[in-house]
Enzyme design. Structure first.
Site, PDB file in Angstrom:
ATOM      1  N   LYS A  70       0.376  -1.210  -0.042  1.00 32.91           N
ATOM      2  CA  LYS A  70       0.520   0.275   0.233  1.00 32.91           C
ATOM      3  C   LYS A  70       1.065   1.327   0.039  1.00 32.91           C
ATOM      4  O   LYS A  70       0.058   2.234  -0.543  1.00 32.91           O
ATOM      5  CB  LYS A  70      -0.993   0.117   1.288  1.00 32.91           C
ATOM      6  CG  LYS A  70      -2.222  -0.724   1.100  1.00 32.91           C
ATOM      7  CD  LYS A  70      -3.023  -0.610   2.366  1.00 32.91           C
ATOM      8  CE  LYS A  70      -3.470  -2.437   2.861  1.00 32.91           C
ATOM      9  NZ  LYS A  70      -4.891  -1.741   3.898  1.00 32.91           N
ATOM     10  N   ASN A  91      -5.084   1.965  -1.691  1.00 33.39           N
ATOM     11  CA  ASN A  91      -5.890   0.730  -1.515  1.00 33.39           C
ATOM     12  C   ASN A  91      -6.485   0.595  -3.023  1.00 33.39           C
ATOM     13  O   ASN A  91      -6.907  -0.258  -3.814  1.00 33.39           O
ATOM     14  CB  ASN A  91      -6.157   0.101  -0.269  1.00 33.39           C
ATOM     15  CG  ASN A  91      -7.286   0.772  -0.076  1.00 33.39           C
ATOM     16  OD1 ASN A  91      -7.920   2.069  -0.733  1.00 33.39           O
ATOM     17  ND2 ASN A  91      -8.263   1.145   1.364  1.00 33.39           N
ATOM     18  N   ASP A 106     -10.107   3.377   3.122  1.00 32.36           N
ATOM     19  CA  ASP A 106     -10.692   2.771   4.188  1.00 32.36           C
ATOM     20  C   ASP A 106     -11.258   3.760   5.262  1.00 32.36           C
ATOM     21  O   ASP A 106     -11.808   3.684   5.875  1.00 32.36           O
ATOM     22  CB  ASP A 106      -9.043   2.822   5.540  1.00 32.36           C
ATOM     23  CG  ASP A 106      -8.553   1.551   4.542  1.00 32.36           C
ATOM     24  OD1 ASP A 106      -8.879   0.321   4.393  1.00 32.36           O
ATOM     25  OD2 ASP A 106      -7.173   1.536   5.021  1.00 32.36           O
ATOM     26  N   ARG A 155       1.452  -0.317  20.678  1.00 31.34           N
ATOM     27  CA  ARG A 155       2.202  -1.197  21.739  1.00 31.34           C
ATOM     28  C   ARG A 155       3.247  -0.649  21.121  1.00 31.34           C
ATOM     29  O   ARG A 155       4.446  -0.171  21.635  1.00 31.34           O
ATOM     30  CB  ARG A 155       2.560  -2.978  20.319  1.00 31.34           C
ATOM     31  CG  ARG A 155       3.633  -3.316  20.702  1.00 31.34           C
ATOM     32  CD  ARG A 155       3.950  -4.358  20.432  1.00 31.34           C
ATOM     33  NE  ARG A 155       3.664  -4.338  18.455  1.00 31.34           N
ATOM     34  CZ  ARG A 155       3.480  -5.463  17.820  1.00 31.34           C
ATOM     35  NH1 ARG A 155       3.388  -6.527  18.494  1.00 31.34           N
ATOM     36  NH2 ARG A 155       4.095  -5.039  16.398  1.00 31.34           N
TER      37      ARG A 155
END
Ligand code: NAP
Length: 280
Positions: A70, A91, A106, A155
């Protein structure tokens, strides 16, 4: 029926055999009388540029791009839509007058899926888990639709900080970053969106929230994952009395948006859903 006028729409990614897009698109094209076929190509990262040159030479009408290409496709395109620029990933590509234009669907897919379910995000507090490409699109879409606050928990904290800074720079000063380990300390959001792959098949025991995280009182828990149809996070959400959504609607609305970009036609939601469930 395929004939000499049949055009090609394709998908490039690596791998691609798991993709639901060929069955969805070909079903829709057949039912809408679009003389096109949709084919998926497994393209190695080193071959991305050559495959795009090939599409251009063959005057392919458009193509979808999936993981891991992408970002890699962007230098080979002639123009990037502002939303794709903001997200930093493409995309969907359309060929117009010989120019390749890159979009990112998206954010549109995410917002349309909420609108279709009648979810209003204005003045709501959102928590997004993950800080990859999907998070950027979801955060930008939520910011444009007037959420009060967006917290991005990841994270890798630096990635969440980078996404928050980009949202605050481009759209509005409403985004904050925290470590995924610290979400227990956060005030309860109205909307929680999982954009990590935790819980996705085959690792269906995975869950992005820690044991003991209290979901009750959250209006909507939206998991972008669509395989399995109910993730462990969604099950916990339903058990806590929250509304839960998976990523299928977002996938459907993205296909509808891509077909609008390529052919300027509107696909009925019901047909796209049928295409996803039944295929051909
Ligand atoms: P991505 O760019 O690779 O980002 C993945 C994010 O998840 C990163 O922030 C990463 O954290 C985090 N993550 C990955 N593994 C993790 C782990 N074991 N523990 C904690 N965090 C972890 O991927 P993406 O393109 O944003 O896609 C993310 C998910 O959304 C995928 O499951 C994808 O299938 C889904 N998606 C669905 C739709 C739809 O239409 N329904 C559309 C787009 C994406 P680090 O930053 O620390 O690496």
């Amino acid at each position: 029926m395929i004939n000499a006028s049949t055009g090609l729409i394709s998908l490039i990614g690596h791998p691609v055999e798991h993709s639901l897009s060929p069955q969805m698109h070909n079903y829709i094209y057949n039912h809408m009388g679009l003389n096109y076929v949709y084919m998926a190509f497994d393209v190695q990262p080193v071959d991305v540029g050559e495959s795009i040159k090939g599409f251009k030479a063959l005057k392919v009408k458009g193509f979808n791009v999936t993981v891991p290409h992408k970002e890699a496709v962007m230098p080979f395109l002639d123009h990037i839509d502002p939303m794709a620029e903001l997200v930093g990933a493409v995309n969907t590509v359309v060929s117009r007058d010989g120019m390749l234009i890159g979009y990112n669907t998206d954010g549109v897919g995410f917002m349309r899926s909420l609108e279709y379910r009648g979810v209003d995000v204005k003045n709501k507090k959102a928590l997004i888990l993950g800080a990859g490409g999907a998070c950027k699109a979801v955060a930008a879409a939520l910011a444009m639709r007037g959420v009060q606050r967006i917290t991005i928990a990841n994270r890798t904290l630096q990635k969440a900080e980078a996404v928050a800074a980009s949202i605050n720079h481009h759209i509005a000063a409403i985004a904050y970053a925290i470590s995924l380990d610290d979400i227990m300390q956060l005030e309860r959001p109205d909307i929680l969106v999982n954009t990590t792959p935790l819980g996705m098949w085959p690792y269906t025991d995975g869950c992005p929230i820690p044991d003991g995280y209290d979901l009750s009182g959250i209006e909507l828990v939206y998991d972008l994952i669509y395989n399995p149809e109910q993730t462990l996070l969604m099950k916990k959400a339903v058990d806590s009395g929250c509304q839960a959504m998976n990523g299928l609607d977002m996938l459907i609305w993205q296909a509808i948006e891509a077909i609008r970009i390529w052919f300027d036609v509107d696909v009925p939601y019901g047909l796209a859903m049928q295409a996803l469930k039944r295929g051909e």
